[in-house]
Structure formats: structure tokens, C-alpha cells
Write a protein that holds these residues in place. Structure first.
Motif, mmCIF file in Angstrom:
data_model
loop_
_atom_site.group_PDB
_atom_site.id
_atom_site.type_symbol
_atom_site.label_atom_id
_atom_site.label_comp_id
_atom_site.label_asym_id
_atom_site.label_seq_id
_atom_site.Cartn_x
_atom_site.Cartn_y
_atom_site.Cartn_z
ATOM 1 N N PHE A 94 57.838 57.031 30.617
ATOM 2 C CA PHE A 94 57.144 58.098 31.337
ATOM 3 C C PHE A 94 56.864 59.263 30.391
ATOM 4 C CE2 PHE A 94 59.531 56.796 35.468
ATOM 5 C CZ PHE A 94 58.736 55.673 35.583
ATOM 6 N N GLY A 95 56.038 60.204 30.864
ATOM 7 C CA GLY A 95 55.739 61.398 30.086
ATOM 8 C C GLY A 95 56.972 62.254 29.866
ATOM 9 N N TYR A 96 56.863 63.193 28.926
ATOM 10 C CA TYR A 96 57.977 64.070 28.574
ATOM 11 C C TYR A 96 58.496 64.807 29.815
ATOM 12 C CZ TYR A 96 60.702 67.808 26.563
ATOM 13 O OH TYR A 96 61.724 68.673 26.273
ATOM 14 N N GLY A 97 59.815 64.716 30.006
ATOM 15 C CA GLY A 97 60.458 65.447 31.093
ATOM 16 C C GLY A 97 60.284 64.817 32.469
ATOM 17 N N ILE A 127 55.069 59.147 39.721
ATOM 18 C CA ILE A 127 55.916 60.340 39.744
ATOM 19 C C ILE A 127 55.303 61.359 38.788
ATOM 20 C CG2 ILE A 127 57.480 59.445 37.957
ATOM 21 C CD1 ILE A 127 58.787 61.341 40.962
ATOM 22 N N ASN A 128 55.362 62.630 39.168
ATOM 23 C CA ASN A 128 54.769 63.697 38.377
ATOM 24 C C ASN A 128 55.787 64.819 38.245
ATOM 25 O OD1 ASN A 128 53.144 66.119 37.717
ATOM 26 N ND2 ASN A 128 51.425 64.709 37.973
ATOM 27 N N ARG A 129 55.870 65.393 37.064
ATOM 28 C CA ARG A 129 56.829 66.473 36.800
ATOM 29 C C ARG A 129 56.459 67.768 37.505
ATOM 30 N NH1 ARG A 129 58.583 68.601 30.813
ATOM 31 N NH2 ARG A 129 59.713 70.422 31.538
ATOM 32 N N GLY A 130 55.207 67.981 37.757
ATOM 33 C CA GLY A 130 54.749 69.238 38.348
ATOM 34 C C GLY A 130 54.351 70.243 37.283
ATOM 35 N N ALA A 131 53.987 71.438 37.746
ATOM 36 C CA ALA A 131 53.513 72.500 36.851
ATOM 37 C C ALA A 131 54.627 72.936 35.909
ATOM 38 C CB ALA A 131 53.029 73.682 37.681
ATOM 39 N N PRO A 132 54.290 73.393 34.738
ATOM 40 C CA PRO A 132 52.928 73.605 34.249
ATOM 41 C C PRO A 132 52.331 72.401 33.514
ATOM 42 C CG PRO A 132 54.458 74.593 32.706
ATOM 43 C CD PRO A 132 55.282 74.004 33.833
ATOM 44 N N SER A 133 53.152 71.408 33.142
ATOM 45 C CA SER A 133 52.631 70.324 32.302
ATOM 46 C C SER A 133 52.000 69.180 33.086
ATOM 47 C CB SER A 133 53.754 69.742 31.431
ATOM 48 O OG SER A 133 54.701 69.058 32.240
ATOM 49 N N TYR A 134 52.480 68.936 34.292
ATOM 50 C CA TYR A 134 52.022 67.819 35.125
ATOM 51 C C TYR A 134 52.137 66.467 34.413
ATOM 52 C CZ TYR A 134 50.322 71.234 38.469
ATOM 53 O OH TYR A 134 50.244 72.253 39.382
ATOM 54 N N LYS A 177 50.269 81.076 45.742
ATOM 55 C CA LYS A 177 48.807 81.171 45.659
ATOM 56 C C LYS A 177 48.125 79.848 46.007
ATOM 57 C CE LYS A 177 48.889 84.674 42.043
ATOM 58 N NZ LYS A 177 48.491 84.970 40.664
ATOM 59 N N GLY A 178 48.909 78.779 46.116
ATOM 60 C CA GLY A 178 48.337 77.472 46.428
ATOM 61 C C GLY A 178 47.619 76.825 45.271
ATOM 62 N N GLU A 179 47.948 77.256 44.052
ATOM 63 C CA GLU A 179 47.258 76.737 42.878
ATOM 64 C C GLU A 179 48.025 75.656 42.135
ATOM 65 O OE1 GLU A 179 46.407 80.211 40.569
ATOM 66 O OE2 GLU A 179 45.001 81.000 42.037
ATOM 67 N N ASP A 180 49.350 75.750 42.143
ATOM 68 C CA ASP A 180 50.169 74.826 41.361
ATOM 69 C C ASP A 180 51.276 74.226 42.219
ATOM 70 O OD1 ASP A 180 49.063 74.972 38.665
ATOM 71 O OD2 ASP A 180 49.785 77.045 38.645
ATOM 72 N N ILE A 181 51.686 73.028 41.842
ATOM 73 C CA ILE A 181 52.816 72.361 42.492
ATOM 74 C C ILE A 181 53.955 72.334 41.490
ATOM 75 C CG2 ILE A 181 53.657 70.249 43.554
ATOM 76 C CD1 ILE A 181 50.725 69.558 44.194
ATOM 77 N N TYR A 182 55.093 72.875 41.892
ATOM 78 C CA TYR A 182 56.268 72.911 41.022
ATOM 79 C C TYR A 182 57.290 71.898 41.502
ATOM 80 C CZ TYR A 182 54.387 76.956 38.696
ATOM 81 O OH TYR A 182 53.583 77.780 37.952
ATOM 82 N N GLY A 183 58.009 71.346 40.539
ATOM 83 C CA GLY A 183 59.012 70.335 40.853
ATOM 84 C C GLY A 183 58.353 68.977 40.982
ATOM 85 N N PRO A 184 59.167 67.951 40.963
ATOM 86 C CA PRO A 184 58.609 66.596 40.985
ATOM 87 C C PRO A 184 57.941 66.251 42.316
ATOM 88 C CG PRO A 184 60.992 66.519 41.155
ATOM 89 C CD PRO A 184 60.626 67.945 40.901
ATOM 90 N N PHE A 185 56.896 65.440 42.202
ATOM 91 C CA PHE A 185 56.239 64.889 43.387
ATOM 92 C C PHE A 185 55.696 63.516 43.025
ATOM 93 C CE2 PHE A 185 52.978 67.312 41.172
ATOM 94 C CZ PHE A 185 51.853 66.512 41.231
ATOM 95 N N GLY A 186 55.497 62.678 44.030
ATOM 96 C CA GLY A 186 54.995 61.347 43.741
ATOM 97 C C GLY A 186 54.837 60.504 44.980
ATOM 98 N N GLY A 187 54.487 59.252 44.751
ATOM 99 C CA GLY A 187 54.247 58.339 45.859
ATOM 100 C C GLY A 187 54.689 56.917 45.541
ATOM 101 N N LEU A 188 54.990 56.202 46.599
ATOM 102 C CA LEU A 188 55.384 54.803 46.506
ATOM 103 C C LEU A 188 54.697 54.050 47.626
ATOM 104 C CD1 LEU A 188 57.239 52.420 45.566
ATOM 105 C CD2 LEU A 188 58.965 53.325 47.133
ATOM 106 N N ASP A 189 53.886 53.074 47.271
ATOM 107 C CA ASP A 189 53.278 52.164 48.246
ATOM 108 C C ASP A 189 53.879 50.796 48.006
ATOM 109 O OD1 ASP A 189 51.539 53.965 49.545
ATOM 110 O OD2 ASP A 189 50.102 53.800 47.911
ATOM 111 N N ILE A 190 54.319 50.166 49.086
ATOM 112 C CA ILE A 190 55.035 48.906 48.954
ATOM 113 C C ILE A 190 54.583 47.935 50.032
ATOM 114 C CG2 ILE A 190 56.987 49.843 50.239
ATOM 115 C CD1 ILE A 190 58.781 48.086 48.449
ATOM 116 N N LYS A 191 54.455 46.667 49.630
ATOM 117 C CA LYS A 191 53.982 45.642 50.549
ATOM 118 C C LYS A 191 54.807 44.371 50.375
ATOM 119 C CE LYS A 191 49.823 44.027 49.707
ATOM 120 N NZ LYS A 191 48.387 43.780 49.691
ATOM 121 N N LYS A 192 55.340 43.871 51.489
ATOM 122 C CA LYS A 192 56.089 42.622 51.460
ATOM 123 C C LYS A 192 55.099 41.479 51.268
ATOM 124 C CE LYS A 192 59.654 40.187 54.065
ATOM 125 N NZ LYS A 192 60.512 40.253 55.269
#
Length: 158
Positions: free
Chosen positions: A129-132, A69-76, A42-57
Motif C-alpha cells: 500500500f501507499g506510505y502510511g 483503503i485511503n489514508r485521508g488528508a493531506p496525502s490521500y 469546511k467540507g473540503e478534506d477527509i481526515y483519517g482512514p476511509f475505504g470500502g469493501l464489496d464482497i460476493k459469495k
């Protein structure tokens, strides 16, 4: 090519390989990296981990980074940090604040097209980090441009 040129080429190639493997020539890992979760149909929720890394020398072997880093749905539930770390070969090692989790080590291993992130922590600390939430997964490089670094929770520019 004659045999003398072949020997010269082979000798130069060998020297470059030795120098590269010893870490004398450092690759610049500056850029943005992303791990995507799975969008529900439905395009409403993201399941499974997702995240980002920005790095600069910022110096020869020193990098500033912003990681989330984010756990994803339902708790995020989420986790993240900013820090300045020293490159050792193709790896960065983050150690959490000892008052939060004295056993936490997050390893960033740079590969050709991204970075593998692994977390080791004993007990219930979870690196603060948050639970899970676990900092484990492959982050694909999305840009080699120097990113502007922001705090992952406040959005403040670093």
C-alpha cells in the motif's frame, strides 16, 4: 407448553446451536461495507482512514472481493486489491504477493453489523500500500445486496 414440549424445544435449540457453532450452517457475508473518515468543517478534506469493501459469495465458502483503503488528508495515499478468498468460520485471510510483501496478512473478521479489518506485516512492506496506509478498522455493512465488483484503482468491472 407442557414439559414434553419444553424438552423437545430445548433439544432442537441445542442441536441448532451446535450445528451453527461448528460452521455447518454458513452465513452469507455478501454485500457492501464502508469505513468513513472525518470530514473537515469546511467540507473540503477527509481526515483519517476511509475505504470500502464489496464482497460476493461465489461458492460455498469462497468469496470474491474488492477492497480499498485511503489514508485521508493531506496525502490521500491509498491501497487496495481484488482477490478470491476462502472463508474459515467468520474470517477471510488475504496474503499479499510475496514479491511485494511476503509477511503481509490482512484478516477480515465478520461481525453482526460489519467487518473488522486487521493487518499484520513485518518491516517496511506495508502490504504494497501507499506510505502510511494501513488496512485496520471497522467497516460497517451498508448493503446486503450482491454488489458489482470493480477493481479499486482502474474501475474496471471484474
Amino acid at each position: 407448553m407442557n414439559s414434553k414440549n419444553n424438552i423437545t424445544f430445548f433439544a432442537l435449540f441445542s442441536i441448532m446451536m451446535i450445528i451453527s457453532s461448528c460452521g455447518i450452517i454458513q452465513k452469507d457475508y455478501t454485500g457492501s461495507y464502508e469505513m468513513k473518515g472525518q470530514m473537515d468543517p469546511k467540507g473540503e478534506d477527509i481526515y483519517g482512514p476511509f475505504g470500502g469493501l464489496d464482497i460476493k459469495k461465489i461458492e460455498d465458502k469462497t468469496y470474491a472481493l474488492s477492497f480499498s483503503i485511503n489514508r485521508g488528508a493531506p496525502s490521500y495515499n491509498m491501497g487496495g486489491f481484488t482477490d478470491t478468498l476462502e472463508l474459515k468460520k467468520n474470517q477471510l485471510f488475504y496474503k499479499a504477493d510475496p514479491e511485494i510483501d511476503s509477511t503481509c496478512v490482512i484478516t477480515f473478521t465478520f461481525e453482526k453489523n460489519g467487518v473488522q479489518v486487521d493487518q499484520k506485516s513485518i518491516g517496511d512492506g506495508h502490504c504494497g500500500f501507499g506510505y502510511g496506509v494501513s488496512a485496520v478498522g471497522y467497516f460497517k455493512k451498508t448493503s446486503s445486496e450482491e454488489p458489482v465488483l470493480y477493481h479499486p484503482f482502474t474501475g474496471d468491472k471484474l
